[in-house]
Design an enzyme around this catalytic site. Structure first.
Site, mmCIF file in Angstrom:
data_model
loop_
_atom_site.group_PDB
_atom_site.id
_atom_site.type_symbol
_atom_site.label_atom_id
_atom_site.label_comp_id
_atom_site.label_asym_id
_atom_site.label_seq_id
_atom_site.Cartn_x
_atom_site.Cartn_y
_atom_site.Cartn_z
ATOM 1 N N GLU A 126 5.219 -10.360 -6.674
ATOM 2 C CA GLU A 126 4.227 -10.395 -7.754
ATOM 3 C C GLU A 126 4.684 -9.707 -9.028
ATOM 4 O OE1 GLU A 126 4.169 -8.670 -5.020
ATOM 5 O OE2 GLU A 126 3.067 -6.793 -5.138
ATOM 6 N N GLY A 137 0.844 -1.201 0.000
ATOM 7 C CA GLY A 137 0.000 0.000 0.000
ATOM 8 C C GLY A 137 0.871 1.239 0.000
ATOM 9 N N CYS A 155 5.118 -6.223 1.750
ATOM 10 C CA CYS A 155 5.480 -4.822 1.956
ATOM 11 C C CYS A 155 4.594 -4.186 3.041
ATOM 12 C CB CYS A 155 5.387 -4.080 0.622
ATOM 13 S SG CYS A 155 6.321 -2.556 0.636
ATOM 14 N N TYR A 156 3.677 -3.285 2.689
ATOM 15 C CA TYR A 156 2.824 -2.708 3.737
ATOM 16 C C TYR A 156 2.125 -3.813 4.528
ATOM 17 C CZ TYR A 156 -0.887 -0.151 6.129
ATOM 18 O OH TYR A 156 -1.720 0.367 7.093
ATOM 19 N N LYS A 205 -8.876 -10.339 -18.284
ATOM 20 C CA LYS A 205 -8.962 -10.360 -19.751
ATOM 21 C C LYS A 205 -8.260 -11.573 -20.380
ATOM 22 C CE LYS A 205 -10.094 -7.943 -23.486
ATOM 23 N NZ LYS A 205 -11.376 -7.228 -23.643
ATOM 24 N N ASP A 229 -15.121 -9.920 -25.209
ATOM 25 C CA ASP A 229 -15.912 -10.175 -24.005
ATOM 26 C C ASP A 229 -17.350 -10.558 -24.339
ATOM 27 O OD1 ASP A 229 -13.566 -9.280 -23.005
ATOM 28 O OD2 ASP A 229 -14.322 -7.331 -22.368
ATOM 29 N N SER A 230 -17.982 -9.781 -25.214
ATOM 30 C CA SER A 230 -19.384 -10.098 -25.522
ATOM 31 C C SER A 230 -19.466 -11.386 -26.332
ATOM 32 C CB SER A 230 -20.071 -8.936 -26.238
ATOM 33 O OG SER A 230 -19.509 -8.708 -27.495
ATOM 34 N N HIS A 285 8.438 -7.234 -3.475
ATOM 35 C CA HIS A 285 7.214 -7.580 -4.212
ATOM 36 C C HIS A 285 7.418 -8.828 -5.082
ATOM 37 C CE1 HIS A 285 4.792 -4.068 -3.187
ATOM 38 N NE2 HIS A 285 5.956 -3.470 -3.073
ATOM 39 N N SER A 320 -20.903 -7.163 -29.664
ATOM 40 C CA SER A 320 -20.252 -5.968 -30.214
ATOM 41 C C SER A 320 -19.183 -6.327 -31.230
ATOM 42 C CB SER A 320 -19.607 -5.180 -29.072
ATOM 43 O OG SER A 320 -18.475 -5.897 -28.601
ATOM 44 N N GLY A 321 -18.820 -7.612 -31.298
ATOM 45 C CA GLY A 321 -17.712 -8.006 -32.154
ATOM 46 C C GLY A 321 -16.423 -8.122 -31.356
ATOM 47 N N GLY A 322 -16.443 -7.670 -30.097
ATOM 48 C CA GLY A 322 -15.263 -7.771 -29.238
ATOM 49 C C GLY A 322 -15.219 -9.113 -28.521
#
Ligand code: XMP
Length: 518
Positions: A177, A59, A86-87, A374, A233-234, A175, A229-231
């Site tokens: 990650e 943080g 860390c934090y 994603k 996700d949809s 970190h 939509s053509g993307g």
């Protein structure tokens, strides 16, 4: 909450670090399900989540700040393994009776740690010349809480990692990650598998199976609509639903006249013909272009397009008869109630999504991708057999080419931009860059410049080419595209797109610019 379906899961408490989402990505890459929740989640909710382990994120604040975020300290007594980063480590030290020292300056960047105990968290690590890690901290641990021992130290951090093995509490100052900690994924895996006893059961194949089963249960015999939509996700949302409830699903594709060349045909062929989805095309292009006549203000364009989309969609949905559910491709980053991810960009441009639809239409929402990042959605797309070009498609804004035509949107100007857009994408694909860059597109500017073609003076439009690298669209940098690729893009556009005599390359990063021009 579907989360209860995953038995082996990790709870990440967010203290506001810019890296919290990365922690989740790394854990999921190790095939363990995890969720991010705010640091002040109640103890009851934490217990109800049934985590196999808890990660406390980093943080931006010091534990001594007036507004320092503090979790319920009883999380450290649940007999569940905890890893403080860390934090998170400093918080743990502070509440367990250790001493966090306030540093005079931040330690930022690469550091070498010497591993003193290569069991458990650092199992399989511990090279003689030390481990490279990424540090980004001000405060550090001066005195560990009772029961803790040092696992690793660095020049600036005498306690770079610590543990109370009995209570299974761990802390790292660096970190694990981030990619700059080369063995970070191994350290996190050790926490997941050796310390928490997780099983690597989170895979996209199991996600697909589970989701289809759940969707069937949830939807029963009701009907669902989904906007395409053509993307990515949809598309993935629609195909998942199609597999789950087949004929109870109807999809609507609105052609707003602001799409790229050939897009409508592609969508109709793939979803309508190949998948056999009940797909309804609404050709509203005339209507949208009428509404946009004379409009030059970017925000006005967005508002009009958003408003008209809802109208058109709603009208079509009504024609389809009684529908109970609306399916949306909402992703996990949009639902994380976190301290750190609601970046400022959300308020800079009014992003047009179908967010307004459910409340207007009084439909129940189904959001099968709510848990996914994603790249996980892309894997699900592959799992479902969607073509690679679709799965790897670059993002395309909801208001379409309207925000890439500066000034008024007209049919003629749309044709100019479409022709240039095809060339940019084609050359970027040809150079093997399409899947490497975040976005590559053309923008039509509202200025004319003088040129010469043959012996004639020309006075024509300018196309700006925008190609950017980005991880999440929050920040972006212009791509250092090889000159010969830029040269081909420019030559082809000027030679073949009527009405353009000049091409420029956008060399602005975000911030302070944005990716789109409007
Ligand atoms: P900016 O221009 O804000 O864009 O840097 C960040 C990312 O979002 C996309 N974008 C949109 N997507 N509706 C969308 O669905 C919108 O109104 C919109 N505006 C921008 C943009 O293409 C980039 O990937």
């Amino acid at each position: 909450m579907t989360a209860s379906l995953y038995k082996h899961k990790i709870l990440i408490l967010d203290f506001g670090s810019q890296y919290t989402q990365l922690i989740a990505r790394r854990i999921r890459e190790a095939h363990v399900y995890c969720e991010i929740h705010p640091y002040n989640m109640s103890l009851d909710d934490m217990e109800a989540f049934l985590p196999k382990g808890i990660v406390l994120s980093g943080g931006p604040l010091s534990i001594y700040d007036k507004d320092a975020p503090l979790s319920d300290p009883r999380i450290l007594q649940l007999s569940i393994p905890v890893l403080g980063i860390c934090y998170g480590m400093q918080y743990m030290t502070h509440v367990l009776g250790g001493v966090v020292g306030q540093a005079r300056e931040r330690e930022y960047g690469h550091a070498i740690i010497e591993i003193l105990d290569d069991q458990g968290l650092f199992h399989g690590l511990g090279q003689e010349d030390g481990e490279v890690v990424w540090m980004s901290h001000g405060d550090r641990i001066e005195k560990m809480p009772p029961g803790f021992s040092v696992l690793a130290r660095s020049k600036n951090s005498p306690v770079a990692a610590m543990a109370d093995r009995k209570k299974r509490l761990y802390g790292v100052q660096f970190h694990p990650e981030v990619a700059h900690t080369p063995n970070g994924a191994k350290i996190l895996s050790n926490f997941l598998f050796e310390i928490c006893g997780c099983e690597p059961s989170w895979t996209m194949a199991s996600f697909v199976r589970r989701t289809i089963r759940n969707l069937r249960e949830e939807i029963g015999n009701e009907r669902v609509i989904c906007g395409i939509s053509g993307g990515v996700d949809s598309s993935v949302t629609a195909v998942l639903l199609h597999k789950a409830v087949d004929k109870q699903l109807s999809c609507i594709f609105v052609d707003n006249g602001l799409l790229r060349r050939g897009e409508t045909k592609e969508v109709m062929e793939l979803f309508g013909k190949r998948y056999g989805i009940d797909l309804h095309l609404v050709d509203a292009s005339e209507h949208f272009l009428d509404q946009l006549k004379g409009v030059t203000d970017p925000e006005k364009k967005r508002k009009i397009i958003g408003r008209e989309f809802i109208r058109v969609f709603e009208k079509k949905a009504k024609e389809l008869g009684k529908v109970t559910y609306l399916a949306q491709g909402t992703l996990y980053p949009d639902v994380i109630e976190s301290v750190s991810f609601k970046g400022p960009s959300a308020t800079i441009k009014s992003h047009h999504n179908v967010g307004g639809l459910p409340s207007v239409m009084k439909l129940k929402l189904v959001e099968p991708l709510r848990e996914l990042f994603k790249d996980e959605v892309r894997q699900v797309g592959r799992e479902l057999g969607l073509p690679n070009e679709l799965v790897m498609r670059q993002p395309f804004p909801g208001p379409g080419l309207a925000v890439r035509i500066l000034g008024e949107v007209t049919r003629d100007r749309l044709e100019v931009l479409r022709a240039a857009d095809v060339i940019v994408v084609d050359e970027i694909r040809g150079a093997g860059l399409y899947e490497k860059v975040w976005q590559a597109f053309a923008v039509l500017l509202p200025v004319k410049t003088v040129g010469v073609m043959g012996d004639e003076r020309t006075y024509e439009n300018v196309i700006a080419v925008r190609i950017v690298d980005s991880l999440d669209a929050m920040t972006a940098d212009w791509t250092k595209v090889p000159y010969d690729v830029l040269a081909r893009i420019s030559n082809r556009i000027i030679n073949s797109v009527k009405g353009v005599n000049r091409v420029v390359y956008d060399i602005s990063s975000k911030p302070p610019s944005t990716i789109e021009w409007e």
